[in-house]
Design a protein around this motif. Structure first.
Motif, mmCIF file in Angstrom:
data_model
loop_
_atom_site.group_PDB
_atom_site.id
_atom_site.type_symbol
_atom_site.label_atom_id
_atom_site.label_comp_id
_atom_site.label_asym_id
_atom_site.label_seq_id
_atom_site.Cartn_x
_atom_site.Cartn_y
_atom_site.Cartn_z
ATOM 1 N N PHE A 159 0.825 -1.199 0.000
ATOM 2 C CA PHE A 159 0.000 0.000 0.000
ATOM 3 C C PHE A 159 0.861 1.250 0.000
ATOM 4 C CE2 PHE A 159 -2.140 3.403 2.353
ATOM 5 C CZ PHE A 159 -3.268 3.574 1.568
ATOM 6 N N SER A 160 1.913 1.224 0.792
ATOM 7 C CA SER A 160 2.822 2.371 0.856
ATOM 8 C C SER A 160 3.489 2.622 -0.493
ATOM 9 C CB SER A 160 3.892 2.121 1.928
ATOM 10 O OG SER A 160 4.862 3.133 1.912
ATOM 11 N N ARG A 205 0.756 3.946 -3.015
ATOM 12 C CA ARG A 205 -0.031 5.099 -2.579
ATOM 13 C C ARG A 205 0.214 6.323 -3.450
ATOM 14 N NH1 ARG A 205 0.977 6.452 3.433
ATOM 15 N NH2 ARG A 205 3.053 6.826 2.527
ATOM 16 N N THR A 260 -2.772 8.149 -5.550
ATOM 17 C CA THR A 260 -3.132 9.549 -5.317
ATOM 18 C C THR A 260 -3.133 10.336 -6.616
ATOM 19 O OG1 THR A 260 -2.134 9.438 -3.103
ATOM 20 C CG2 THR A 260 -2.534 11.633 -4.031
#
Length: 838
Positions: free
Chosen positions: A761-762, A765, A769
């Motif tokens: 996820f990091s 991300r 975005t």
């Protein structure tokens, strides 16, 4: 650069000049050697750039070739800027239209009265059957024209003598293509061929062969006959058809300044002013107008603009047409696809530039100038483009047949080898390479070696922002294309599923029966034909008329005063039909009777109207009101006579028993359909054996009617897929670079207990975005353009919230597919490997 100017004036044998030239040669060789070395060292990034740019270039090449082909119509003609097509404007009872048909005497009169007109040539086009010694060719486009046609258009003769060709009374000048089809390798000169123009058994002698008329010509004919063939057909027509109701006199149309019956080109004299001639045409038209009923209004339409003529020009039978907006849309999409590929190259080059700062610092310390650094970096970008070019050409060769089929255009055989094409390939590739390398060249060349070598050089927030902007541009483009593709697909599905208001099952439509010409014997014998067709097995019912549903245009129109506002007019479509037209098509009556249900006395002098006509003309009690002076026999439920591009118009139907143009045959079963169709064709040929006609299943008719829409939709979907593929390559490369730079950080996170999910996820991300922001930017732009396209249909869907949601979900999936592999690989890697040397 100063040194170069300084030594430019030295003699050729000057050692200093020789040394300078040798240095430039060595430097150029070093640029390419270094470029290939860097590309080889970074194989994965290089492969991503080459594949993405190849696909982008191939897409751009195909569409640009198509655009050049479309924009080149009639450009082959040497006198193009002096050639005009005569047209007539009609304004009758509030109806306005333009047609390229003029009265027969207009051409000679213009030349006689105005010195600006050097030549004129009247011509008429028709599809004919040509026979020679038992061999028959159908639907060959023939032109009956004045011999001056060869003085206006560029039509080079390859066999025979053009001056001697006209000495034969009934001559035929054919193209090389037709000569090979009809005569093979035999000499065609002197051969006598049989045509069904002006009669079923008309004979013409081949006197010359011309070069094949280019496919990019709006004048398309394989056989050119003397104008006497057309004159003979008109003389016969005036004797076999009742034109008294139109002209008020039973006179030969060739001598009338009334309705337009023939096309005509004029050639301006050298130095003549077109504006001067145009200013004289109103007076000429007024002088020769036959009456107020047929007001003559001649205009000159440039031949160079004929291919992209306005939709208000009607009766352009057998004259090719194009759509300039399609060219603009396809070209824009192709350039956007290439832009995504170039953005990939810029994005990855910018990201990798941070790893090359020390190399740049060392180069500058040992004497490299800013120009040297810029040229070196630009060389790498141009080299990637150059390597991509042959791959792109291979893709063009592979996919051109499929895409040209979708575009509905056949490009010339030398499309990929002509000088124009080669110049296009090299020019676009070079521009793409230069534009892709410009920013990185500027960025690296401005670095100061002192800051780099002292480790004071910052990795720079500016580059990160620029990289994110580039990713955002890509996502804006492909998100917009995804939304457009979804909307277009839904609209095409809507066209297929929307009820048209009648039963379209098992229908076969036979067309072009009423355009039968002077040699037709079908004329008033349609009733006998209908009776014969009804007896055929597997024929359930027949609907005969001027038109049956599923056509682009109404057969006739009339402008009637609006009862609510007498100052305005309402356009009413008019269609002649047989008595069982509505019953055969399954069209429901909401009031009154059909012609078949009424007695002869009731049907005589009566019409049937549709609901829209009843609404527009405020008809509340049909039994007491008249419609355009006729009794209203019945009112039918609204049905889509034309395509969904047009709203249902007020329509009036009247009964007729002959001279139908189309017959819709409903089959009992689709089993044995071809056998039934053959039987129907044989029956029609008994009545009119000399004229070609055509048949279509109703679903094929709809495919033809919406053909350009389907092709447009498929092209958008294909380019969306290509844009997504190229964007995925860039995202994959970018994610690989970002995660490689964070490998130690990820190792530390794992040691500290971070889960695989949190690391993935990091890693994703940042891209998610950017996708969210890009989708928000893309939505209003793409919705605006899709709404513009949807508004071309009178009946259409709207861009729904579901489409927007699907667009975002599709974007998320694409990002996860492109980024997920690298994120998962980094998240599951052993942290020992990344922290071993810490």
């Amino acid at each position: 650069m100063g040194e170069c100017k300084q030594f430019a004036s030295l003699p050729a044998h000057c050692p200093m000049l020789y040394e300078l030239k040798n240095r430039e040669s060595v430097m150029l060789k070093n640029y390419f050697k270094t470029a290939f070395r860097n590309l080889w060292r970074e194989k994965t990034y290089s492969m991503i750039n080459i594949v993405g740019l190849s696909v982008g270039l191939a897409s751009c090449f195909i569409i640009l070739l198509y655009s050049v082909h479309e924009l080149s119509y009639d450009r082959y003609d040497a006198k193009l800027n002096r050639i005009y097509l005569l047209t007539m404007d009609w304004v009758i009872k509030g109806l306005n239209w333009t047609e390229p048909l003029i009265p027969f005497p207009a051409g000679p009169a213009l030349k006689a009265e105005y010195p600006e007109v050097k030549e004129y040539s009247r011509f008429a086009l028709r599809q004919c059957r040509i026979e020679y010694q038992g061999k028959s060719l159908e639907r060959i486009v023939c032109a009956s024209a004045d011999s001056s046609l060869f003085k206006i258009l560029t039509l080079p003769v390859v066999d025979g003598n053009i001056k001697e060709a006209f000495s034969q009374r009934d001559y035929a000048i054919i193209t090389r293509r037709l000569a090979r089809k009809m005569f093979g390798s035999a000499d065609p000169i002197g051969k006598v061929i049989q045509l069904n123009w002006p009669t079923k058994q008309s004979y013409f002698t081949v006197t010359a062969v011309i070069r094949n008329i280019p496919s990019t010509s709006t004048f398309q004919a394989d056989c050119i006959l003397p104008i006497s063939a057309f004159k003979k057909s008109m003389e016969l027509l005036s004797g076999t058809n009742d034109y008294a109701s139109i002209t008020k006199k039973n006179e030969i149309l060739l001598d009338r300044w009334g309705p337009g019956i023939v096309n005509a080109y004029i050639l301006l004299s050298h130095g003549a002013s077109i504006e001067s001639l145009r200013s004289k045409l109103p007076g000429f038209s007024s002088e020769h107008s036959m009456s107020h009923f047929f007001p003559l209004a001649l205009h000159l339409f440039p031949l160079k603009d004929l291919y992209f003529r306005p939709q208000t020009m009607v009766n352009t039978y057998l004259i090719p047409t194009g759509n300039l907006s399609d060219v603009e849309i396809y070209s824009t999409i192709a350039l956007l696809t290439l832009l995504i590929a170039c953005v990939n190259l810029v994005m990855l080059s910018t990201a990798r530039a941070s790893t090359r700062t020390k190399e740049v610092g060392v180069r500058k310390v040992i004497g490299a100038s800013r120009r040297d650094i810029a040229v070196q970096t630009m060389t790498e970008s141009v080299t990637v483009a150059a390597i991509s070019l042959p791959v792109a050409l291979l893709l063009v060769e592979l996919f051109m047949p499929t895409l040209t089929t979708l575009l509905g255009k056949r490009l010339p055989a030398d499309y990929d080898s002509s000088f124009q094409a080669i110049l296009l390939y090299v020019g676009v590739t070079f521009i793409a390479g230069v534009l892709s390398g410009s920013y990185v060249s500027f960025y690296l060349s401005r670095l100061q070696p002192a800051e780099i070598l002292r480790s004071k050089f910052s990795r720079g927030h500016e580059r990160v922002v620029f990289r994110r902007v580039l990713i955002g541009i890509q996502m804006v483009i492909f998100a917009g294309l995804i939304l457009a593709s979804i909307t277009i697909y839904r609209q095409m599905r809507y066209l297929h599923t929307k009820e048209m208001g009648f039963n379209d099952k098992n229908l076969v439509v036979f067309s072009d029966l009423g355009i039968s010409g002077v040699d037709s014997t079908i004329g008033g014998r349609f009733g006998a034909l209908e009776s014969d067709l009804e007896t055929l097995p597997n024929v359930s019912s027949l609907a005969c008329g001027d038109r049956v549903p599923g056509t682009q245009y109404a057969s006739a129109m009339e402008s009637l005063p609006n009862p609510s506002n007498p100052q305005e007019n309402i356009i009413v479509d008019i269609c002649g039909v047989d008595s069982d037209y509505f019953g055969a098509l399954g069209i429901k009556m909401i009031y009154g009777k059909t012609f078949a249900q009424a007695s002869p006395g009731e049907a005589k002098g009566a019409v049937i109207i549709n609901e829209e006509a009843a609404r527009e003309f405020k008809i509340e009690d049909p039994s007491e009101q008249l419609f355009n002076g006729y009794r209203i026999l019945g009112i039918v439920e609204d049905f889509n006579f034309l395509s969904f591009h047009k709203a249902i118009a007020p329509t009036m139907f009247f009964e007729k028993s002959k001279d139908w143009n189309e017959i819709a045959v409903r089959l009992t079963s689709m089993k044995g359909a071809q056998r039934t169709i053959s039987s129907v064709e044989k029956e029609i040929e008994k009545f009119d054996g000399g004229k070609p006609f055509r048949h279509q299943f109703f679903y094929q008719r709809l495919d033809t009617m919406y053909g350009s829409d389907y092709k447009f939709a498929e092209m958008i979907i294909y380019f969306t897929a290509l844009a997504i593929f190229i964007a995925c390559l860039g995202l994959f490369g970018m994610s690989m670079f970002v995660i490689q730079r964070r490998v130690k950080e990820i190792g530390v996170r794992k040691v500290l207990g971070a889960s695989v999910t949190s690391i993935m996820f990091s890693s994703a991300r940042e891209f998610a975005t950017i996708l969210f922001i890009s989708t928000l930017v893309s939505l209003p732009i793409s919705i605006h353009f899709t709404d513009e396209w949807l508004n071309e249909f009178a009946y259409h869907i709207n861009v729904s919230e579901a489409s927007v949601l699907i667009t975002f979900v599709a974007g998320v999936i694409i990002v996860l597919v492109a980024v997920g592999y690298q994120a998962l690989k980094a998240a599951t890697a052993n942290p020992v490997e990344s922290l071993r040397y810490e």
